[in-house]
Enzyme design. Sequence first.
Site, short mmCIF file in Angstrom:
data_model
loop_
_atom_site.label_atom_id
_atom_site.label_comp_id
_atom_site.label_asym_id
_atom_site.label_seq_id
_atom_site.Cartn_x
_atom_site.Cartn_y
_atom_site.Cartn_z
N SER A 240 0.83 -1.22 0.00
CA SER A 240 0.00 0.00 0.00
C SER A 240 0.86 1.26 0.00
O SER A 240 0.63 2.18 -0.77
CB SER A 240 -0.89 0.06 1.24
N LYS B 212 3.29 4.14 17.91
CA LYS B 212 1.85 4.48 17.84
C LYS B 212 1.04 3.28 17.37
O LYS B 212 -0.16 3.18 17.63
CB LYS B 212 1.61 5.73 16.98
N GLU C 278 2.17 -3.96 11.71
CA GLU C 278 3.50 -3.77 12.31
C GLU C 278 3.48 -3.79 13.84
O GLU C 278 4.45 -4.20 14.48
CB GLU C 278 4.11 -2.43 11.85
N1 NDP Z 1 -0.09 1.64 4.42
C1 NDP Z 1 0.10 2.86 4.92
O1 NDP Z 1 -0.79 3.71 4.83
C2 NDP Z 1 1.38 3.23 5.54
C3 NDP Z 1 2.36 2.28 5.83
N2 NDP Z 1 3.53 2.66 6.41
C4 NDP Z 1 4.58 1.70 6.70
O2 NDP Z 1 5.12 1.23 5.46
C5 NDP Z 1 5.66 -0.09 5.64
C6 NDP Z 1 5.12 -0.98 4.52
O3 NDP Z 1 3.73 -1.09 4.78
P1 NDP Z 1 2.61 -1.30 3.68
O4 NDP Z 1 3.05 -0.92 2.33
O5 NDP Z 1 1.42 -0.63 4.20
O6 NDP Z 1 2.44 -2.88 3.80
P2 NDP Z 1 1.55 -3.84 2.92
O7 NDP Z 1 1.17 -4.98 3.77
O8 NDP Z 1 0.48 -3.04 2.27
O9 NDP Z 1 2.56 -4.32 1.78
C7 NDP Z 1 3.77 -4.93 2.10
C8 NDP Z 1 4.54 -5.13 0.81
O10 NDP Z 1 5.85 -5.62 1.11
C9 NDP Z 1 6.04 -6.83 0.36
N3 NDP Z 1 6.94 -7.73 1.07
C10 NDP Z 1 6.71 -8.45 2.18
N4 NDP Z 1 7.81 -9.17 2.51
C11 NDP Z 1 8.74 -8.90 1.56
C12 NDP Z 1 10.06 -9.35 1.33
N5 NDP Z 1 10.68 -10.20 2.15
N6 NDP Z 1 10.71 -8.87 0.25
C13 NDP Z 1 10.12 -8.01 -0.57
N7 NDP Z 1 8.87 -7.53 -0.42
C14 NDP Z 1 8.19 -7.99 0.64
C15 NDP Z 1 4.64 -7.41 0.22
O11 NDP Z 1 4.62 -8.35 -0.83
P3 NDP Z 1 3.44 -9.46 -0.95
O12 NDP Z 1 2.31 -8.76 -1.63
O13 NDP Z 1 4.06 -10.53 -1.76
O14 NDP Z 1 3.10 -9.90 0.45
C16 NDP Z 1 3.87 -6.14 -0.11
O15 NDP Z 1 4.06 -5.76 -1.45
C17 NDP Z 1 5.24 -0.54 7.05
O16 NDP Z 1 6.31 -0.39 7.92
C18 NDP Z 1 4.12 0.43 7.42
O17 NDP Z 1 4.04 0.67 8.81
C19 NDP Z 1 3.80 3.97 6.70
C20 NDP Z 1 2.88 4.94 6.43
C21 NDP Z 1 1.59 4.66 5.85
O1 13P Z 2 1.17 4.50 9.62
C1 13P Z 2 0.07 4.58 9.13
C2 13P Z 2 -0.63 5.87 8.96
O2 13P Z 2 0.19 6.95 9.26
C3 13P Z 2 -0.64 3.34 8.70
O3 13P Z 2 -1.09 2.70 9.84
P1 13P Z 2 -1.51 1.15 9.77
O4 13P Z 2 -0.26 0.38 9.49
O5 13P Z 2 -2.12 0.86 11.10
O6 13P Z 2 -2.51 1.01 8.65
#
Ligand code: NDP
Ligand code: 13P
Length: 339
Positions: free
Chosen positions: A11, A191, A281
């Site tokens: 995402s 958080k 997370e």
């Molecule tokens: N979503 C949000 O709104 C926000 C997220 N974050 C942070 O961003 C980080 C990523 O979160 P987010 O994108 O939401 O997570 P998602 O669960 O949406 O996506 C995780 C992604 O990482 C991939 N992945 C998992 N394991 C591996 C690996 N070993 N090697 C390569 N790719 C891998 C997954 O692939 P697959 O599809 O194959 O599982 C997927 O594409 C987190 O730390 C989150 O806290 C920060 C701000 C906002």
């Molecule tokens: O960090 C985030 C918004 O700032 C996303 O939170 P979640 O991982 O709980 O969806």
Amino acid sequence: MEKITIFGAGSWGTALGFVLAQNGHDTLLWSHRAEQADEINRHSNERYLKGIKLPESLKATASLEEAVRHADVYVMAVPTKAMREVSSEISKLIQKPSLFVHVSKGIEPDSLKRVSELIREEIPEQWIEDLVVLSGPSHAEEVVLEHPTTVTAACENTGAAERVQDLFMNQYFRVYTNTDVIGVEIGGALKNIIALAVGITDGLGLGDNAKAAIMTRGLAEIARLGVKMGATPLTFSGLTGVGDLIVTCTSTHSRNWRAGNMLGKGKSLDEVLEEMGMVVEGIRTTKAAHQMAKAYEVPMPITEALYSVLFKNVPTEEAVGHLMGRMKKNEMEDLIDLL
Ligand SMILES: NC(=O)C1=CN([C@@H]2O[C@H](COP(=O)(O)OP(=O)(O)OC[C@H]3O[C@@H](n4cnc5c(N)ncnc54)[C@H](OP(=O)(O)O)[C@@H]3O)[C@@H](O)[C@H]2O)C=CC1
Ligand SMILES: O=C(CO)COP(=O)(O)O
């Protein structure tokens, strides 16, 4: 226009790709799955950002070699659990010093390392021109709707933070700078624990007073730990502290809140994780924070209550009862400690 690769096509990586491509940068998203890269090249990523048409200029690849070769700026957007592995693979291919930006919110259990520390352990210093943390209240689902969003770029080197500010900033994505890397990383990671706890009390139907209590006292324990680790207290009243706490504890977009909510409604942790299908997370970070509370000798009662629910099978109602039955305290004890 800069050449940028984003590692991690979930995402958040995809939403940031949306922003950077719209800002006119030559942006490549790396996914570890070829079919996901193919889908992004057809301008969608339905599993992670349902119904969103991605910019045509946003390209994807499943070749790590191509991804590393493409850019001068690397955005690290995989979950914390995958950060070491991905960083280590990048370090085998990288050939020039580059600007690293990480956007992940977690702490590694056992090592108790922040994400910037993990990356520095895996990628030799000679390849890291600078490492900037980008964090703040920012649900991917709202960023891709171009809803106004504010975040912080943190680095001891203000020039590097300002470069990241310039790369990402646009009419709907406003970026501030900060030099307090520890405070920004601790606020963003911890958080998630508080959002899980609020989700539980919401799931139990305990109301808004309980939500406000957990958010306020949760921020107190995050700040208490962060300051002991060297963070600036004021960072916790900013976007990456109270700001991210608000958005994560009050939005149904939050995976951490949603996971907590399901736990509060009686589902098991395994059932919750299976249903989510995205990273939560806060679960792993709860384990890390439980260890940090001990290591830094900082009382973290909400973290401990959540730890007991997640890892010791303590019923949610019992954990709430335990929190409410603790010995009497002066509300400002934490603040007095911080001054
Ligand atoms: N979503 C949000 O709104 C926000 C997220 N974050 C942070 O961003 C980080 C990523 O979160 P987010 O994108 O939401 O997570 P998602 O669960 O949406 O996506 C995780 C992604 O990482 C991939 N992945 C998992 N394991 C591996 C690996 N070993 N090697 C390569 N790719 C891998 C997954 O692939 P697959 O599809 O194959 O599982 C997927 O594409 C987190 O730390 C989150 O806290 C920060 C701000 C906002
Ligand atoms: O960090 C985030 C918004 O700032 C996303 O939170 P979640 O991982 O709980 O969806």
